[in-house]
Design an enzyme around this catalytic site. Sequence first.
Site, short mmCIF file in Angstrom:
data_model
loop_
_atom_site.label_atom_id
_atom_site.label_comp_id
_atom_site.label_asym_id
_atom_site.label_seq_id
_atom_site.Cartn_x
_atom_site.Cartn_y
_atom_site.Cartn_z
N PHE A 91 -35.26 5.37 -2.67
CA PHE A 91 -35.52 6.38 -1.64
C PHE A 91 -34.83 7.70 -1.95
CE2 PHE A 91 -36.11 2.33 0.62
CZ PHE A 91 -37.36 2.55 1.19
N HIS B 215 0.78 -1.23 0.00
CA HIS B 215 0.00 0.00 0.00
C HIS B 215 0.82 1.29 0.00
CE1 HIS B 215 -3.51 2.34 0.42
NE2 HIS B 215 -3.85 2.10 1.65
#
Length: 608
Positions: free
Chosen positions: A409, A322
Amino acid sequence: MAPTRNLSATAAKKSDKPLYASQDSIPHLPVPRLASTLAKYSESILPYQDREQFAESSKKIREFAESDFGHELQKRLQDRAAEKPSWISEWWNHDAYMGYRGRIVPEVNYFYIHKKGSNKGASQTEWASQLVRAVVEFKGLVDSEKLEPEKGKAGPLCMASYKYLFNATRIPTPGADVPKAFDKNLNHIVVLRNSRYFKIDVAGRSASEIAKAMEEVKQIADKSAGLPIGALCADNRDVWQQARDHILSISDKNKKAIETIDSSILLVCLDNVKATNDTERAWEYWAGGLTQSPEGKGQNRWFDKHEIIVDSEANSGFNGEHSMLDGTPTLRLNEFILASLDKGVIPLELPENERAKGELKPEEITFDLDQKAKDDITKSQKGFGEEMAKQDLTMVTFTGYGKSLIKQFKVSPDAWAQIVKQLAFYRLKGRPGTCYESCQTRKFLLGRTEVIRTVSNELRAFLEAMTDPKCSDEKRAKLFRAACARHSQYSAWAANAQGVDRHLYGLKKLIKEGEEVPAMFQDPIFAKSSHWELSTSQLTSKYLDGWGYGEVVADGYGMSYAIHDGKLCWGITTLNGDAKEMAQALQDAAEELKNVMTRAAEQEKSKL
């Protein structure tokens, strides 16, 4: 490398435009206005404090905002920004990654779980060789700069990190690691089996040739195990640096062996294990071991580099190093290899005129190890196994609904998913959890990430309403929508590098030795509000069954997530020993939120 081809657009888009063509046009990371950041910071700490605490903290914030020193720090940061391609890049790469001296597993590296069945019945070595062929094609597009640059809604994204995607590693040195990118014309991978290492040159090689070489690797390695030297990579970085330096000092053979590993395209780990579910697969891809065999963790791995892992059932995954690049480039790589193989657009067998001459044979990489080196390896392996035995990990798939229902929604699916996590935490702990949501800032040169502070006063009001039996569903739905709107605002700020955390980090970095640290930075809420009990990040791909990483504070949770059309997925890691309880709380919260919003919508409809 083999010549690049015009592969399917769903896998990677080939373009005459060079990969790095937009770099000069990408804007530099801005320095936000001081007043704006302090106003956002003030708002973000309110949910964690009572009225008296907030009044005291607000006073310290005002004092800093009005002080000459506060404005001096802002000027120093602006001056730095005027001089550098990115005012934060050097600092952040060092402080968050290279200067970190703990274990990169579990603290830094992450994992992807490839979709089960991607191999379509291929054997372990057949599937591994196909993955390698796809990697070779993607590398060809990157090296030739024919890969289409990534773009966001606002324009091109910074592609600088792609130079660390292949033939790169992190190297431990005293006090800090350093990144190293090797010659892109190096065409070998390193295959690990039974903690033994083998170099295979894959340039101009068909999948069948690579698979045959990998079968030979298995035959050799299965006769006797090697010492798990890669476990040293999982130790404290200073411990690894000293052990590595010692190994290098023993012989030139060792120098060549480690450089062969470091300079490889990437590693391919052929594991002799069978993982039966997503959680067991997560353990394998994250730590090199399953939950039922903690003593085996760290074997057959070299965590300083990207690794593709293929188990005995030919299921596969990825362990990502990373330090110099975040998840989006490696996700693109993994999606490319899986999508292109799924669609059959990777030429597994090369035409005769493109094949390398001669038979492909694996070359074992061996070491001269004295007793000290062997003792170091044994100690590191034992320590890593003990460390990972403290970890609790579980993968969760909630199939009750997904993005398709959430969109009905008319709210942000990401905001919905974040509030589900907060509701679950609130149900377990009785309070909001300090939460880090990662937001990429690659729209800026050398940009990496900014924090979305997901806990707002609006969110706290909603959580309190959910535990108030007197509160109506209509009121809860109204508060929920307000919390979603606030989350979307926070997200937009972070994406535009107008968040709270990176700016305050930069200001604090510029306090010189001997200068008094402002009271705002010494206020307990400053540390508390960035003590990330929930470290969250979203990556969603139909080619992954899940992904994950470690918690970032000892009492917190690593909580990766994905939002699919018909399901929500989480990867939970923690030292608290309650990953399964959190998994159930997440599923209960997801169901509870849907029911509240559904009932509220029905009540609203009945009034019409």
